[in-house]
Design a protein around this motif. Structure first.
Motif, mmCIF file in Angstrom:
data_model
loop_
_atom_site.group_PDB
_atom_site.id
_atom_site.type_symbol
_atom_site.label_atom_id
_atom_site.label_comp_id
_atom_site.label_asym_id
_atom_site.label_seq_id
_atom_site.Cartn_x
_atom_site.Cartn_y
_atom_site.Cartn_z
ATOM 1 N N LEU A 226 0.371 -19.268 0.475
ATOM 2 C CA LEU A 226 1.051 -19.239 1.767
ATOM 3 C C LEU A 226 0.179 -19.663 2.941
ATOM 4 O O LEU A 226 0.659 -19.763 4.069
ATOM 5 C CB LEU A 226 1.619 -17.839 2.036
ATOM 6 N N GLY A 227 -1.091 -19.891 2.700
ATOM 7 C CA GLY A 227 -1.965 -20.327 3.783
ATOM 8 C C GLY A 227 -2.472 -19.181 4.626
ATOM 9 O O GLY A 227 -2.499 -18.030 4.207
ATOM 10 N N ARG A 228 -2.840 -19.509 5.845
ATOM 11 C CA ARG A 228 -3.494 -18.511 6.706
ATOM 12 C C ARG A 228 -2.489 -17.507 7.252
ATOM 13 O O ARG A 228 -1.317 -17.843 7.473
ATOM 14 C CB ARG A 228 -4.226 -19.183 7.854
ATOM 15 N N PRO A 229 -2.941 -16.295 7.513
ATOM 16 C CA PRO A 229 -2.068 -15.310 8.150
ATOM 17 C C PRO A 229 -1.896 -15.672 9.623
ATOM 18 O O PRO A 229 -2.807 -16.193 10.253
ATOM 19 C CB PRO A 229 -2.826 -13.999 7.990
ATOM 20 N N VAL A 230 -0.714 -15.402 10.138
ATOM 21 C CA VAL A 230 -0.477 -15.622 11.566
ATOM 22 C C VAL A 230 -0.214 -14.307 12.290
ATOM 23 O O VAL A 230 -0.137 -14.303 13.517
ATOM 24 C CB VAL A 230 0.653 -16.648 11.818
ATOM 25 N N THR A 231 -0.077 -13.223 11.527
ATOM 26 C CA THR A 231 0.014 -11.880 12.115
ATOM 27 C C THR A 231 -0.784 -10.937 11.237
ATOM 28 O O THR A 231 -1.065 -11.241 10.080
ATOM 29 C CB THR A 231 1.466 -11.334 12.162
ATOM 30 N N GLY A 232 -1.110 -9.799 11.791
ATOM 31 C CA GLY A 232 -1.599 -8.716 10.970
ATOM 32 C C GLY A 232 -0.398 -8.054 10.299
ATOM 33 O O GLY A 232 0.746 -8.481 10.492
ATOM 34 N N GLU A 233 -0.650 -7.025 9.524
ATOM 35 C CA GLU A 233 0.445 -6.272 8.919
ATOM 36 C C GLU A 233 1.096 -5.405 10.003
ATOM 37 O O GLU A 233 0.415 -4.856 10.855
ATOM 38 C CB GLU A 233 -0.075 -5.379 7.798
ATOM 39 N N PHE A 234 2.425 -5.290 9.938
ATOM 40 C CA PHE A 234 3.143 -4.415 10.870
ATOM 41 C C PHE A 234 4.346 -3.827 10.157
ATOM 42 O O PHE A 234 4.759 -4.311 9.100
ATOM 43 C CB PHE A 234 3.541 -5.159 12.152
ATOM 44 N N ASP A 235 4.908 -2.769 10.730
ATOM 45 C CA ASP A 235 6.009 -2.039 10.099
ATOM 46 C C ASP A 235 7.312 -2.246 10.851
ATOM 47 O O ASP A 235 7.327 -2.360 12.083
ATOM 48 C CB ASP A 235 5.699 -0.538 10.055
ATOM 49 N N LEU A 236 8.415 -2.271 10.064
ATOM 50 C CA LEU A 236 9.759 -2.359 10.617
ATOM 51 C C LEU A 236 10.704 -1.669 9.643
ATOM 52 O O LEU A 236 10.816 -2.078 8.483
ATOM 53 C CB LEU A 236 10.174 -3.828 10.793
ATOM 54 N N ASP A 237 11.364 -0.613 10.092
ATOM 55 C CA ASP A 237 12.366 0.086 9.270
ATOM 56 C C ASP A 237 11.879 0.408 7.860
ATOM 57 O O ASP A 237 12.503 0.005 6.873
ATOM 58 C CB ASP A 237 13.660 -0.730 9.195
ATOM 59 N N GLU B 165 8.965 -2.707 0.839
ATOM 60 C CA GLU B 165 9.129 -1.327 1.269
ATOM 61 C C GLU B 165 7.750 -0.678 1.268
ATOM 62 O O GLU B 165 6.947 -0.913 0.356
ATOM 63 C CB GLU B 165 10.072 -0.592 0.319
ATOM 64 N N ILE B 166 7.465 0.107 2.272
ATOM 65 C CA ILE B 166 6.153 0.756 2.367
ATOM 66 C C ILE B 166 5.927 1.603 1.122
ATOM 67 O O ILE B 166 6.759 2.419 0.754
ATOM 68 C CB ILE B 166 6.038 1.598 3.651
ATOM 69 N N GLY B 167 4.814 1.374 0.462
ATOM 70 C CA GLY B 167 4.447 2.087 -0.756
ATOM 71 C C GLY B 167 4.860 1.375 -2.030
ATOM 72 O O GLY B 167 4.338 1.666 -3.099
ATOM 73 N N ASP B 168 5.773 0.422 -1.942
ATOM 74 C CA ASP B 168 6.214 -0.335 -3.123
ATOM 75 C C ASP B 168 5.560 -1.714 -3.098
ATOM 76 O O ASP B 168 6.214 -2.738 -2.967
ATOM 77 C CB ASP B 168 7.742 -0.457 -3.128
ATOM 78 N N TRP B 169 4.249 -1.712 -3.222
ATOM 79 C CA TRP B 169 3.444 -2.916 -3.044
ATOM 80 C C TRP B 169 3.637 -3.939 -4.173
ATOM 81 O O TRP B 169 3.223 -5.082 -4.042
ATOM 82 C CB TRP B 169 1.967 -2.551 -2.905
ATOM 83 N N GLN B 170 4.278 -3.544 -5.265
ATOM 84 C CA GLN B 170 4.473 -4.446 -6.402
ATOM 85 C C GLN B 170 5.676 -5.377 -6.222
ATOM 86 O O GLN B 170 5.831 -6.322 -6.987
ATOM 87 C CB GLN B 170 4.662 -3.637 -7.698
ATOM 88 N N HIS B 171 6.536 -5.090 -5.264
ATOM 89 C CA HIS B 171 7.777 -5.860 -5.110
ATOM 90 C C HIS B 171 7.819 -6.533 -3.735
ATOM 91 O O HIS B 171 8.507 -6.069 -2.825
ATOM 92 C CB HIS B 171 9.001 -4.960 -5.320
ATOM 93 N N MET B 172 7.107 -7.626 -3.632
ATOM 94 C CA MET B 172 7.063 -8.388 -2.380
ATOM 95 C C MET B 172 8.233 -9.353 -2.305
ATOM 96 O O MET B 172 8.649 -9.932 -3.309
ATOM 97 C CB MET B 172 5.770 -9.207 -2.296
#
Length: 81
Positions: free
Chosen positions: A41-52, A67-74
């Protein structure tokens, strides 16, 4: 006189410095970093952030979220619909 060889920098140091210049923390063990690398995907353009109850991070090649905590399902969202 032949030119002197230029010293090389450790790629990990260069990568960390580039992330820092963007104001983004480099964490090569994070699920987002690994997934973005796997999907090229190339370079990041944001840091990590949360939404709902989801964690999101955008890259040049798309936006990853899970989903936060479900890191296996991107999931990947394209920048343009």
């Amino acid at each position: 006189v032949p030119p002197q060889p230029q010293p090389t920098l450790d790629p990990a140091i260069v990568r960390a410095a580039a992330y820092a210049s963007l104001g983004i923390a480099l964490n090569p063990t994070s699920a987002f970093y690994k997934e973005a690398r796997q999907r090229a995907l190339g370079r990041p353009v944001t840091g990590e952030f949360d939404l709902d109850n989801h964690r999101i991070q955008a890259y040049d090649g798309g936006i990853l979220y899970c989903e936060i905590g479900d890191w296996q399902h991107m999931n990947l969202v394209e920048w343009l619909a």
